[in-house]
Each structure stands twice: as C-alpha cells, then as structure tokens.
Write an enzyme that holds these catalytic residues in place. Sequence first.
Site, PDB file in Angstrom:
ATOM      1  N   GLU A  32       5.910  -8.025  -0.886  1.00 45.48           N
ATOM      2  CA  GLU A  32       5.077  -6.944  -0.369  1.00 45.48           C
ATOM      3  C   GLU A  32       3.785  -6.976  -1.174  1.00 45.48           C
ATOM      4  O   GLU A  32       3.828  -6.962  -2.404  1.00 45.48           O
ATOM      5  CB  GLU A  32       5.801  -5.604  -0.559  1.00 45.48           C
ATOM      6  CG  GLU A  32       5.049  -4.457   0.063  1.00 45.48           C
ATOM      7  CD  GLU A  32       5.735  -3.112  -0.115  1.00 45.48           C
ATOM      8  OE1 GLU A  32       6.917  -3.069  -0.505  1.00 45.48           O
ATOM      9  OE2 GLU A  32       5.055  -2.101   0.146  1.00 45.48           O
ATOM     10  N   ARG A 256      19.156  -9.562  -9.277  1.00 50.27           N
ATOM     11  CA  ARG A 256      17.751  -9.640  -9.674  1.00 50.27           C
ATOM     12  C   ARG A 256      17.655 -10.009 -11.156  1.00 50.27           C
ATOM     13  O   ARG A 256      18.592  -9.787 -11.924  1.00 50.27           O
ATOM     14  CB  ARG A 256      17.009  -8.346  -9.364  1.00 50.27           C
ATOM     15  CG  ARG A 256      17.583  -7.104 -10.017  1.00 50.27           C
ATOM     16  CD  ARG A 256      16.957  -5.824  -9.460  1.00 50.27           C
ATOM     17  NE  ARG A 256      15.543  -5.746  -9.736  1.00 50.27           N
ATOM     18  CZ  ARG A 256      14.598  -5.701  -8.795  1.00 50.27           C
ATOM     19  NH1 ARG A 256      14.908  -5.716  -7.528  1.00 50.27           N
ATOM     20  NH2 ARG A 256      13.334  -5.622  -9.135  1.00 50.27           N
ATOM     21  N   LYS A 266       7.084  -3.626  -9.887  1.00 51.24           N
ATOM     22  CA  LYS A 266       5.645  -3.539  -9.635  1.00 51.24           C
ATOM     23  C   LYS A 266       5.132  -2.115  -9.789  1.00 51.24           C
ATOM     24  O   LYS A 266       4.037  -1.894 -10.285  1.00 51.24           O
ATOM     25  CB  LYS A 266       5.342  -4.042  -8.210  1.00 51.24           C
ATOM     26  CG  LYS A 266       5.212  -5.551  -8.131  1.00 51.24           C
ATOM     27  CD  LYS A 266       4.918  -5.989  -6.711  1.00 51.24           C
ATOM     28  CE  LYS A 266       6.147  -5.891  -5.835  1.00 51.24           C
ATOM     29  NZ  LYS A 266       6.003  -6.357  -4.484  1.00 51.24           N
TER      30      LYS A 266
HETATM   31  P1  ATP Z   1       9.378  -4.499  -7.217  1.00 49.36           P
HETATM   32  O1  ATP Z   1      10.464  -3.486  -7.334  1.00 49.36           O
HETATM   33  O2  ATP Z   1       8.962  -5.088  -8.506  1.00 49.36           O
HETATM   34  O3  ATP Z   1       8.228  -4.059  -6.384  1.00 49.36           O
HETATM   35  P2  ATP Z   1      10.320  -5.758  -4.904  1.00 49.36           P
HETATM   36  O4  ATP Z   1      11.674  -6.317  -4.684  1.00 49.36           O
HETATM   37  O5  ATP Z   1       9.981  -4.498  -4.219  1.00 49.36           O
HETATM   38  O6  ATP Z   1      10.084  -5.693  -6.435  1.00 49.36           O
HETATM   39  P3  ATP Z   1       8.951  -7.548  -3.206  1.00 49.36           P
HETATM   40  O7  ATP Z   1       7.524  -7.900  -3.187  1.00 49.36           O
HETATM   41  O8  ATP Z   1       9.508  -6.763  -2.092  1.00 49.36           O
HETATM   42  O9  ATP Z   1       9.209  -6.806  -4.565  1.00 49.36           O
HETATM   43  O10 ATP Z   1       9.848  -8.831  -3.473  1.00 49.36           O
HETATM   44  C1  ATP Z   1       9.663 -10.095  -2.927  1.00 49.36           C
HETATM   45  C2  ATP Z   1      10.904 -10.893  -3.183  1.00 49.36           C
HETATM   46  O11 ATP Z   1      11.131 -11.033  -4.568  1.00 49.36           O
HETATM   47  C3  ATP Z   1      12.119 -10.201  -2.611  1.00 49.36           C
HETATM   48  O12 ATP Z   1      12.899 -11.141  -1.930  1.00 49.36           O
HETATM   49  C4  ATP Z   1      12.813  -9.644  -3.809  1.00 49.36           C
HETATM   50  O13 ATP Z   1      14.192  -9.566  -3.612  1.00 49.36           O
HETATM   51  C5  ATP Z   1      12.438 -10.645  -4.897  1.00 49.36           C
HETATM   52  N1  ATP Z   1      12.472 -10.006  -6.213  1.00 49.36           N
HETATM   53  C6  ATP Z   1      11.787  -8.922  -6.618  1.00 49.36           C
HETATM   54  N2  ATP Z   1      12.100  -8.588  -7.881  1.00 49.36           N
HETATM   55  C7  ATP Z   1      13.015  -9.496  -8.304  1.00 49.36           C
HETATM   56  C8  ATP Z   1      13.758  -9.683  -9.513  1.00 49.36           C
HETATM   57  N3  ATP Z   1      13.599  -8.885 -10.565  1.00 49.36           N
HETATM   58  N4  ATP Z   1      14.594 -10.735  -9.574  1.00 49.36           N
HETATM   59  C9  ATP Z   1      14.746 -11.567  -8.530  1.00 49.36           C
HETATM   60  N5  ATP Z   1      14.109 -11.436  -7.360  1.00 49.36           N
HETATM   61  C10 ATP Z   1      13.255 -10.407  -7.234  1.00 49.36           C
HETATM   62 MG    MG Z   2       9.891  -4.212  -2.181  1.00 45.39          MG
END
Ligand code: ATP
Ligand code: MG
Length: 553
Positions: A32, A256, A266
Amino acid sequence: MDEKSLNFLEEIVEADLASGKYKSIITRFPPEPNGYLHMGHAKSICLNFGLALKYGGKTNLRFDDTNPVTEETEYVEGIKNDIKWLGFNWAQELYASDYFEQLYQFAVTLVTKGLAYVDDSSSEEIAKQKGTPTQPGVNSPYRDRSIEENLRLFAEMKEGKYKDGEKVLRAKVDMAHVNMHMRDPLMYRIKHTHHHRTGNNWCVYPMYDFAHGQSDAIENVTHSICTLEFVPHRALYDWFIEKLSIYPSHQYEFARLNMTYTIMSKRKLLQLVNEKHVAGWDDPRMPTLAGVRRRGYTPESIRQFCDKIGIAKRENLIDVGLLEFCVRDHLNKVATRRMVVFDPLKVVITNYPEDKSEILASENNPEDHDNPGSRDIPFGRELFIEREDFMEEPPKKYFRLAPGQMVRLKSAYIIQCNEVIKDGNGNIVEVHCSYVPESKSGSDVSGIKVKGVLHWVSASHALGVEVRLYDRLFKVENVSIAEGDFKDYINPESLSVLPNVYAEPAIAGATEMERFQFLRKGYFVLDKDSTKDKLIFNRAVTLNDMWAKEVSK
Ligand code: ATP
Ligand code: MG
C-alpha cells in the site's frame, strides 16, 4: 540448487508444479503506497520474487492503492526504487486502482445474484450487529432489500448522490458465521476524496477484502502470499472468488518479520518521522530500506538475512544482531580499508627528519584476493594515534603504546615510546617516539617482533571529517509488547556525532556507493549530508572483533 530443506511455501509450489496444477507460478508483491518499505517488506519481497525466480515464474508489483486518504505518489516512487535496489525486477507494474471499474462490475454481479446489499446503517450500528466471537450477529434491517433497489442505490452511491458514511455495500454471507469476517463484511464505502491516480472519478472505494483477492484473480496470481493476520480473511477471499466464478487464486500466510529493538509498522514509523524523533524516512536508525541503505547496509546482506531467517508459520522475534552479522559478513568482503583516528593523541617521531615525509602503500581490501588494490598513505614526523591506544601505566599484557613499549603502525614502521609530554595540569599532550627505519612493512629486516598494531594518520596530511555512530533506536528488545506508548522507549542515545575526526587523505575520493572499513572502528559509508568541505560518514556496523586479524601486519 541450495541444499537447505525447502520452506513450506516452496513445498507447496513444488507440489503444485509436480501435479500439473500450474505450469508456472505468478506471485505478487502488493504494497500500500502509504509509507516507505521496511525490513518486513524486504522479507516479503525476497519471498515473493525469490519463489518466482527459483521456479521460473513471475512476480507483479501491485500497488494496493484502494484507500485514497493515506496514499501518495511520493511513496510509489520510493517503493519502486527500494525494490530495484534490493535487486529484483517485477514483470508488470500494476495498480489496484486500475481495476476500479472491473471491481465495481464484480460488485454489481454479486448484487444481481442477491449476494450483496446496500446498507444505510451507521458504522456504530453495523459494529453492534456484528455480535461477538461467542454470540451470533443480527441481520441489518436493510438486508432484504430487493435486487432492483440495491442496484439502483449502489449506482447512486457511485454517482455521488450520498455523503461519506451514509451508505455502504455489504456482502450477504451469514450474520451467524463462526468467522466474524464472514458476517456480512463491507465491500464498498463512500469517500469523497481525491485519489492519487484516479483523481475525482470515484467516490466509492472497495475495501481491502473485496479488492485484494479480485485483483489477484484478474492477474491470474497462483500463490497470493500474505502475513498471518490474514488467516481469518481467507474464507472471505475464497467466497468472493467462488461466487464470482473468477480465476481461483489461493492465499497462503506466513509469519511477519519482527526484529528486536525496532518497530515494523509504517503507521508507527510515520509517527517517528512526523514527530521528528528521527530525521526522516531515511534516517539511518530507521528499519526502512531507505534508512538501512543510507546506513551503509547492502542489498546482498539483506537478501542473505532474509534467506537465513527462513519462512515461519508462527510469530517470532528475530535478533537484530543476525542482520548486523550479515551486514558485517558482506562488508568485510567488499569494503575499502581506510585509517581514521576518532580521538587523536599526537605522536612525534623524534628521529624522523622534520622536513621529510614519504608515501607508504597499504592494501585497499586484503579480503579481495583477486584484486586487493592499494592506496598511498603519507607518513611524516607528526602523527595521530587513538588516545585510547596509549597508556602511561599499562596493565600486564597491554600490547599497545606505553612508555618504553614498541608497537607497529599499520603498513608503516615499528615505533617505541620514549617520553610523555604533559601540560601544566598533568594532561598528556603528546608522546615522543622513535621509529625503527628497517622495520618498514613489506620489507621489515629489523627482526623485532611486536604484538600491537595501531592505526594512525599523518597529522599534516589528515582530513577532518565527521562520523555519525548509531545505536538501537529503542531501549527495549520487544517494543511491540512494551506497555504504554511505544515512543516512551526511544533510545535517547541512538545517535552520537563526532564532528571532527582525522582521516587519511585517500578518503577524499569517497562516493556514496562505496563502503569502507575504518580499521578497528567498523564499517562506514558516505552520508548524503556531506559537502565539499566536510565529508560525513555513517557507521553501518561495528567490527565483530576490535582486534580483527587484518590489522596484524
Ligand atoms: P504496515 O503495517 O507496516 O503498514 P502492511 O502489511 O500494512 O505493513 P503493506 O504495504 O500492506 O504493509 O504490505 C505489503 C506486503 O508486505 C504485504 O504482503 C504484507 O503482508 C507484507 N509485509 C508487511 N509487513 C511485513 C512484515 N513485517 N513481515 C513480512 N511481510 C510483511
Ligand atoms: Mg496494509
């Protein structure tokens, strides 16, 4: 092929290929664009791109840009840059927002099938209707609207007839389902907001659950890999695909990445930036890819780290020391060696002529056996050594400089300390030494054996530079379970600046691409804040062993 055992996703992919279920695989990385990528994303990138590379498939980069409120084009560019820097190439650059029309049509299909309805309930009312994990929910009073009425109202929602929150589109599943996510989940909400790509074309936006699986299906993604918190969403993911009879993408979940002494969210990282606890998304203390890049970490070391930690099915906390180990391991192989004195003590070589200086040579990288390279190091009568490398009254087995004691200056000569010069207050201002001319490194015929080897710079040739040393950003190991506000645990001593240290003159040619080992001090990289008059270096990581073997010559 590596000899490590397969992780569970590799096993699934191999079985799917062996059974002929798929001829080749398609994965996707779906960020995102609401912030910069962090180390957790690096793990997801290495996993998704790694699977496709290993099994001859392809990986799409799909921006999951269905929430217009938090997304910005700046982040899109940052994310692309970070993925390329990590060393991966996507097959296609795609945007969930490009599917808005298609997704809208999917929603109309479900309404037409009697599987979705427009609900006028407020978000509070909807939350109340949901029930609890142990209690079934109750049906919304709008649940039994006719298909015609739903079609008309949904079209009106799209046309902008209603205000934010006035109506939503919900899937008609089962308000008593054991899985709360299946209790008539939201598919669309109204948001009169500008979108970074579609501008003001839309005022209804699909929810994650309705956008994600359908986007996967549109792209024929075979293995849609996400993190464990999406396990309860999988039933809904499958429900939409089944009811729409579209390409059957499958969702798989892994744990994760969480790392000690930092945070991986983020939203929280954005708070650190906005509230100026750090200098920006690329502050070298941040776990963002922009941050670790500026800190001097290499893509190779991050890929090695992701490979080492493997893919787990249960949440865990990875020691940041393992990442540092990987960084050190790679930098040791590639870093150019330089001598830099942080806290200078002047050494006067009393038997070296005042007007003389000479150029000595030292290897740039003894670990690079094919091409170690070499640079010139000026040597003269006045030098700087590290203040901590001299002791007036040393303990036993102290092999550095002390009155009467001999040490080797790295790539130069053996010296012996003869006299300690103090000011009126008893502070040591300089030490007077003599050098052994026959002991020159590389052509040493002195026969003298010494145990200590010190780094040094020539006082008249040294360049004043700034170094920035970093410590952990947080004081506690597991920030996410610490009580209260995570910002209360920020380490106030995570940055120390040494504004004027003395570097050998060869440092002048440094570029941001090059990594350095400052002998006995750690690995460093030029910072973007550097100016022509003042070079600034970030420490990526300390040396494993402050008495590393390579200073022994
Ligand atoms: P955040 O909570 O930091 O915003 P998010 O999962 O909302 O993380 P996205 O941009 O939606 O962030 O994630 C893109 C991809 O990265 C998704 O497939 C998500 O599952 C993966 N991802 C995000 N954080 C992690 C993590 N800590 N470990 C492994 N994969 C991750
Ligand atoms: Mg997300």
